[in-house]
Write an enzyme that holds these catalytic residues in place. Sequence first.
Site, mmCIF file in Angstrom:
data_model
loop_
_atom_site.group_PDB
_atom_site.id
_atom_site.type_symbol
_atom_site.label_atom_id
_atom_site.label_comp_id
_atom_site.label_asym_id
_atom_site.label_seq_id
_atom_site.Cartn_x
_atom_site.Cartn_y
_atom_site.Cartn_z
ATOM 1 N N LEU A 133 0.833 -1.191 0.000
ATOM 2 C CA LEU A 133 0.000 0.000 0.000
ATOM 3 C C LEU A 133 0.873 1.248 0.000
ATOM 4 O O LEU A 133 1.777 1.381 0.834
ATOM 5 C CB LEU A 133 -0.897 -0.003 1.237
ATOM 6 N N ASN A 148 -2.905 2.300 -10.968
ATOM 7 C CA ASN A 148 -2.839 0.867 -10.720
ATOM 8 C C ASN A 148 -3.737 0.116 -11.701
ATOM 9 O O ASN A 148 -4.823 0.579 -12.053
ATOM 10 C CB ASN A 148 -3.310 0.567 -9.292
ATOM 11 N N HIS A 150 -6.013 -3.024 -11.945
ATOM 12 C CA HIS A 150 -6.714 -3.954 -11.051
ATOM 13 C C HIS A 150 -7.644 -4.830 -11.886
ATOM 14 O O HIS A 150 -8.520 -4.304 -12.595
ATOM 15 C CB HIS A 150 -7.518 -3.181 -10.005
#
Length: 273
Positions: A133, A148, A150
């Site tokens: 994180l 990111n 995902h």
Amino acid sequence: MSAKKKVIFCTYSSIYSSKVLEQLVVDTDIELVAIVNSTRVFRPSLNPLQGAIIQLKTSGLRYSTYLFLITDVFKWMQPLLKLRKWPLKNVHALAKSNNIPIFDTRDINSIQITNLIKNKKPDFLLCAHFNQLLKEPVLSIEDMQFINIHPSLLPNYKGVDPVFFAMRDNVKDLGVSLHNMDESFDSGEVLLQTKIKMDETKSLLFNNCQLFEEGIKLALKWMKNDQVYTPIQKVLKDNSNDNYDSWPSSKDVGSFKKSGKRLMRLSGLWNQQ
């Protein structure tokens, strides 16, 4: 002619991260200035052996073996199989062959890695299959965007293995999202998404590979177009973990297998099936 976009890629070395990286290194509009590879296993407080034991207790032998095959075994076997024209190199091999500095770390928020990111002055920090994180002060670094890949249609299926749970739930569509990053996992603005039809005959490995391949296409489109696209979803409704799935339990894996679904084929290390 516009300058190349400088990118730092953050990942956990695996078949999936190699799928992303092989597209980054060949794109002539991208300058990959560094790779940050996570060495964290399961939880930050655990060493690799402890993490592997907890993973085994949590997810059982089948799923833990699948993880072991797509990460460590995928990496270890390549030097032994050069004569067989291995179709995909691991992250460290790709970094070496393309002269890209790679840094292994258990903590991306450490002073050393924070200073590395500042000194490289990237336009983007891109994460994919990354198990750490981002926190302050990394997120406070100016003049860069944190994005990111995902493999789900956010805000649905947040978590560490969204494709497993989507397959378990027999959803009609799988998908991948490119989103901004903040101090919560899988939250922030959704920038771009791609949807694909679920094929129940395909394995978890195959579906993940397909989604990460689609995900890097989204990331490259976003990074190379100076963010001219409007985020398709302004902000995820909240940063709660109400729909966040942690690691599959051994019971989850048993139900997955009983429904006729596969984690991977035995030949998966060669052809990602």
